[in-house]
Design an enzyme around this catalytic site. Sequence first.
Site, PDB file in Angstrom:
ATOM      1  N   ARG A 232       0.844  -1.185   0.000  1.00 22.50           N
ATOM      2  CA  ARG A 232       0.000   0.000   0.000  1.00 22.50           C
ATOM      3  C   ARG A 232       0.889   1.248   0.000  1.00 22.50           C
ATOM      4  NH1 ARG A 232      -3.494  -2.219  -1.794  1.00 22.50           N
ATOM      5  NH2 ARG A 232      -5.662  -2.446  -1.166  1.00 22.50           N
ATOM      6  N   GLU A 261      -2.596   7.865  -5.939  1.00 22.92           N
ATOM      7  CA  GLU A 261      -2.726   7.087  -7.174  1.00 22.92           C
ATOM      8  C   GLU A 261      -3.806   7.704  -8.059  1.00 22.92           C
ATOM      9  OE1 GLU A 261      -3.298   2.937  -6.208  1.00 22.92           O
ATOM     10  OE2 GLU A 261      -1.408   2.821  -5.121  1.00 22.92           O
ATOM     11  N   HIS A 279      -0.353  -0.258  -9.872  1.00 23.07           N
ATOM     12  CA  HIS A 279      -1.147  -1.068  -8.934  1.00 23.07           C
ATOM     13  C   HIS A 279      -1.643  -2.356  -9.618  1.00 23.07           C
ATOM     14  CE1 HIS A 279      -3.680  -0.703  -5.042  1.00 23.07           C
ATOM     15  NE2 HIS A 279      -3.521  -1.965  -5.356  1.00 23.07           N
TER      16      HIS A 279
END
Length: 530
Positions: A232, A261, A279
Amino acid sequence: MHRILVTDPLSEQGLMQLTGAADVEVSQQIGATEDEIVAMIGDFDALLVRSQTKVTERILKAGRRLRVVGRAGVGVDNIDVRAATKAGVLVINAPDGNTVTTAEFTFAMILALARHIPQARASLLAGKWERSTFQGFELRGKTLGVVGLGRIGAEVAKRAQVFGMQVTAYDPFLTPARAEKLGVRGASLLDTIATADIITVHTPLTKETKHLIGDKEFAAMKPGVRILNCARGGIIDEAALARALDQGIVAGAAFDVFEVEPPVGNPLLGYSQVIATPHLGASTEEAQVNVAVDVADGVVRLLRGESYPHTVNLPPLPSETRAALQPFMDLAQVLGSLAGQLLVPADVRSVKIHYEGDVTSHPVDPLTRSALKGILSCFQQDEVNLLSALLIAEELGVDVIESKAPRTAGHPSSIRVTLQGTGGEVTLLGSVTRGHGMRIEEIDGYPVDVAPTAAMLVTWHRDRPGIIGRVGSVLGLAGINIASMQVGRREEGGQAIMLLAVDRPVAEDAVRAIRDAMDMDRVTYLELPC
Ligand code: NAD
Ligand code: MLT
């Protein structure tokens, strides 16, 4: 019909899990904004998301019939779990389905870092042939430092061992037995990062893990270390990493996740030693099918009142335990509800719940939650359920104290609930037995033995002849039938109470008439639920 809203793309197999259920209606609104979700969520029983939808307090408050939020994946950082708990909405995830996929991805990143594969490809496409620039290193004989040895961390550790690496790991919950089983050396955070050639983090992002790796930790690392974040964004302090790259402490980094993000304008992307992906850790066909099927199945099961093991904001309760505990959960709620109505003035400061007997062989948390649900429902306008009860008690500043004692010979399992307020206290004791069902056995230490019913009366008075008849005749005049009655007293002629189960609600004037007719200290009408 259970109505489920899906706002992020889910695999076909996951959707089929929902559309194939006869009692489920699915609406897909992929990419809906917060405002759009707020406008429609009131019509749905469940919301199913991946990581794009931010499930905010506004959405949760607007979800009048919302019971479950399902997250197809592990991390629930896009869901306001506290607000969900307060709203009584269960949050579930699918933590197993993408473990191997993400561990494999992390290992791909480790190999790419060791052999400069992304940089070499870019160089080749730019028309260059730079063989010496991209000389790498072997993993064999190197030390991997794993921070967070949970599902994914452990799978990464296993793969590292196959490559001939030693693994050192830091995890506050790592026991020596688990470390031995996994063949890793358990160590402190500082030891783990100071002895590693490659460091990889696999913790959740929490208040404790935010910037877990910062300037101080980089200063302790071996010069030339490589570091990865496929967990994360924010576990590694990105600004501190940039400083460590500038100082030559870190020779390479691989990031799949970022503090913001997408990482538009993120300075880390300007470093040639940093490789980065959008991701992608869980992005395999297999993982997406697994998590979507798991969470869809979980949502449907919970809406049907069945159990699902991966509940984030309520400990899961296997169905056999639930079946064994249900009669005690009902009793705890009844005792809580009656105690809540009996406390004068009604300002609960503490709740003591004492469990005795065989019931203590099960987890008592669901019973405590049931008692609190009963108590708090007497004072709260909003619905209180098993999920929200503890959090609401905490927010109201109510102390909750549990205690347990083993079985006393000849006694059934029992629950004693004591409420303390600023000006008073009330205690109720109840039991459940197979033959007799639920019984109220004591009120404020006075022995009674009554099966609770929807409408009841309690009187506090001095023991003397004629009381029972007078109360019966006032109720008779009001057209109210008495189903059962019990008098509890400590000694003849002393203080006593009477508990009556009646067939119909007792109006305020009848309650007053009983009190005045017999000059009673107090008469209280009780309803279940309150
Ligand atoms: P997990 O819950 O199985 O493991 C997390 C581990 O971190 C636990 O063992 C826990 O004890 C440990 N931990 C907690 N606080 C810690 C601390 N302060 N220091 C060290 N260890 C600590 O979770 P998992 O399924 O292995 O997932 C790990 C992470 O990977 C999560 O953040 C998850 O969201 C993320 N993830 C990312 C992707 C991706 O697409 N990149 C995919 C799946 C999971
Ligand atoms: C997860 O938490 O499961 C991963 O980050 C993947 C995803 O966001 O879907």
